[in-house]
Each structure stands twice: as structure tokens, then as C-alpha cells.
Write a protein that holds these residues in place. Structure first.
Motif, PDB file in Angstrom:
ATOM      1  N   SER A   1       7.955   2.209  -6.622  1.00  0.00           N
ATOM      2  CA  SER A   1       8.925   1.548  -7.495  1.00  0.00           C
ATOM      3  C   SER A   1       8.459   1.575  -8.947  1.00  0.00           C
ATOM      4  O   SER A   1       9.266   1.605  -9.866  1.00  0.00           O
ATOM      5  N   GLN A   2       7.163   1.623  -9.169  1.00  0.00           N
ATOM      6  CA  GLN A   2       6.620   1.708 -10.518  1.00  0.00           C
ATOM      7  C   GLN A   2       7.035   3.036 -11.165  1.00  0.00           C
ATOM      8  O   GLN A   2       7.489   3.069 -12.301  1.00  0.00           O
ATOM      9  N   HIS A   3       6.910   4.144 -10.415  1.00  0.00           N
ATOM     10  CA  HIS A   3       7.316   5.450 -10.929  1.00  0.00           C
ATOM     11  C   HIS A   3       8.827   5.504 -11.133  1.00  0.00           C
ATOM     12  O   HIS A   3       9.307   6.082 -12.103  1.00  0.00           O
ATOM     13  N   GLU A   4       9.577   4.922 -10.224  1.00  0.00           N
ATOM     14  CA  GLU A   4      11.038   4.901 -10.368  1.00  0.00           C
ATOM     15  C   GLU A   4      11.443   4.207 -11.657  1.00  0.00           C
ATOM     16  O   GLU A   4      12.285   4.705 -12.400  1.00  0.00           O
ATOM     17  N   ARG A   5      10.844   3.058 -11.954  1.00  0.00           N
ATOM     18  CA  ARG A   5      11.188   2.324 -13.171  1.00  0.00           C
ATOM     19  C   ARG A   5      10.872   3.151 -14.413  1.00  0.00           C
ATOM     20  O   ARG A   5      11.661   3.208 -15.351  1.00  0.00           O
ATOM     21  N   LEU A   6       9.719   3.822 -14.417  1.00  0.00           N
ATOM     22  CA  LEU A   6       9.341   4.653 -15.553  1.00  0.00           C
ATOM     23  C   LEU A   6      10.336   5.800 -15.741  1.00  0.00           C
ATOM     24  O   LEU A   6      10.819   6.044 -16.843  1.00  0.00           O
TER      25      LEU A   6
ATOM     26  N   PRO B   1       3.680  -2.428  -4.133  1.00  0.00           N
ATOM     27  CA  PRO B   1       3.499  -2.043  -5.538  1.00  0.00           C
ATOM     28  C   PRO B   1       3.575  -3.248  -6.447  1.00  0.00           C
ATOM     29  O   PRO B   1       4.219  -4.239  -6.108  1.00  0.00           O
ATOM     30  N   PRO B   2       2.912  -3.179  -7.593  1.00  0.00           N
ATOM     31  CA  PRO B   2       2.966  -4.325  -8.515  1.00  0.00           C
ATOM     32  C   PRO B   2       4.384  -4.518  -9.029  1.00  0.00           C
ATOM     33  O   PRO B   2       5.129  -3.564  -9.209  1.00  0.00           O
ATOM     34  N   ARG B   3       4.768  -5.746  -9.253  1.00  0.00           N
ATOM     35  CA  ARG B   3       6.080  -6.099  -9.784  1.00  0.00           C
ATOM     36  C   ARG B   3       5.871  -6.726 -11.159  1.00  0.00           C
ATOM     37  O   ARG B   3       4.899  -7.439 -11.379  1.00  0.00           O
ATOM     38  N   TYR B   4       6.815  -6.464 -12.061  1.00  0.00           N
ATOM     39  CA  TYR B   4       6.689  -6.984 -13.408  1.00  0.00           C
ATOM     40  C   TYR B   4       7.845  -7.914 -13.772  1.00  0.00           C
ATOM     41  O   TYR B   4       8.044  -8.207 -14.923  1.00  0.00           O
ATOM     42  N   GLU B   5       8.572  -8.372 -12.802  1.00  0.00           N
ATOM     43  CA  GLU B   5       9.673  -9.289 -13.092  1.00  0.00           C
ATOM     44  C   GLU B   5       9.122 -10.633 -13.531  1.00  0.00           C
ATOM     45  O   GLU B   5       8.067 -11.059 -13.113  1.00  0.00           O
ATOM     46  N   ALA B   6       9.896 -11.309 -14.348  1.00  0.00           N
ATOM     47  CA  ALA B   6       9.471 -12.629 -14.834  1.00  0.00           C
ATOM     48  C   ALA B   6       9.820 -13.692 -13.823  1.00  0.00           C
ATOM     49  O   ALA B   6      10.630 -13.595 -12.998  1.00  0.00           O
TER      50      ALA B   6
END
Length: 137
Positions: free
Chosen positions: A19-24, A132-137
């Protein structure tokens, strides 16, 4: 809000990305969803022309490509590729992977190498991370 969202599950017959690569990919390239990223009919852009534009953008510190969240609504695929290269190169210069001297001597070679990284991402399967790491607040 208006940003494309990563897919929730892998698309059949496509590479599997974390999901990290998808977001990028969805943030830096002109895809509404990952189906477009995996489309084998997407034309390959001219690597030399893209590398030159990325070099010029970095050397002139073009804010259009260096802004954190520029308005990319009317951008061409070429402009998205340039931004991807500019982002990767500038981030890695900050991490001292390349120095200013390296960039001055080998800017086209570095930009072409980053273009190849993008081609590699498009062609290679990644094992999806379990958590995978998540970056949502």
C-alpha cells in the motif's frame, strides 16, 4: 479528498504492490487507479527527453515540480514522470545518496536511472507486506 485512492485488494493478473508503493505511484503519476498503472498498452515515454526535462527542472529549481502538493489536474503523463524523477533525485540528494558534484557531472545518467526505477516498478511484482505502515491521522 480529490486524490485517487489505493486499491483495497490486488487486481487479477497484475503485480502486487504494498500500500505504501500504491500511494506513492497514485500521488506522483497520472493514474486514477492501479488498473491504469498495470495497463500494458500505456505508451512508453522517451527516456532521454524526460531525463532532460527532469535535469532542467532540478537545475532551475522549478517550483512546479518541487512543490509538496502541486495542482496536477492538467498535467501530461510526461510531466508526471518528470515530477517522479525530480522527487526521487531531490529526496536522495538530501539523504546524501548523490552529492551536488555527482549531480553536476552525471545529471542525465542519474535521471535516466531513476526513469528505469519507474519502469522496474511497473514491471516487477512486489510481495505485499503483511502489516505495511499507515500514515493516516
Amino acid at each position: 479528498m480529490g486524490q485517487p485512492q489505493p486499491s483495497q485488494s490486488p487486481l487479477p493478473g497484475t503485480v502486487q504492490l504494498s500500500s505504501q508503493h500504491e500511494r506513492l505511484i497514485l500521488e506522483l503519476l497520472p493514474f486514477k487507479d492501479l488498473r491504469q498503472f498495470h495497463d500494458p498498452l500505456a505508451p512508453e515515454l522517451d527516456k532521454g527527453k524526460i531525463a532532460e526535462k527532469a535535469r532542467n527542472a532540478l537545475n532551475s529549481k522549478d517550483p512546479r515540480y518541487l512543490m509538496y502538493h502541486p495542482d496536477k489536474a492538467a498535467w501530461s503523463a510526461e510531466e508526471h514522470y518528470v515530477r517522479f524523477i525530480v522527487t526521487v533525485v531531490s529526496d536522495n540528494m538530501l539523504k546524501h545518496l548523490w552529492s551536488e558534484s555527482d549531480w553536476k557531472k552525471k545529471n542525465i545518467e542519474i535521471a535516466k536511472a531513476v526513469y528505469e526505477v519507474l519502469a522496474f516498478l511497473r514491471a516487477t511484482a512486489f510481495a505485499a507486506e503483511a502489516n505495511p505502515p499507515r500514515y493516516e491521522a
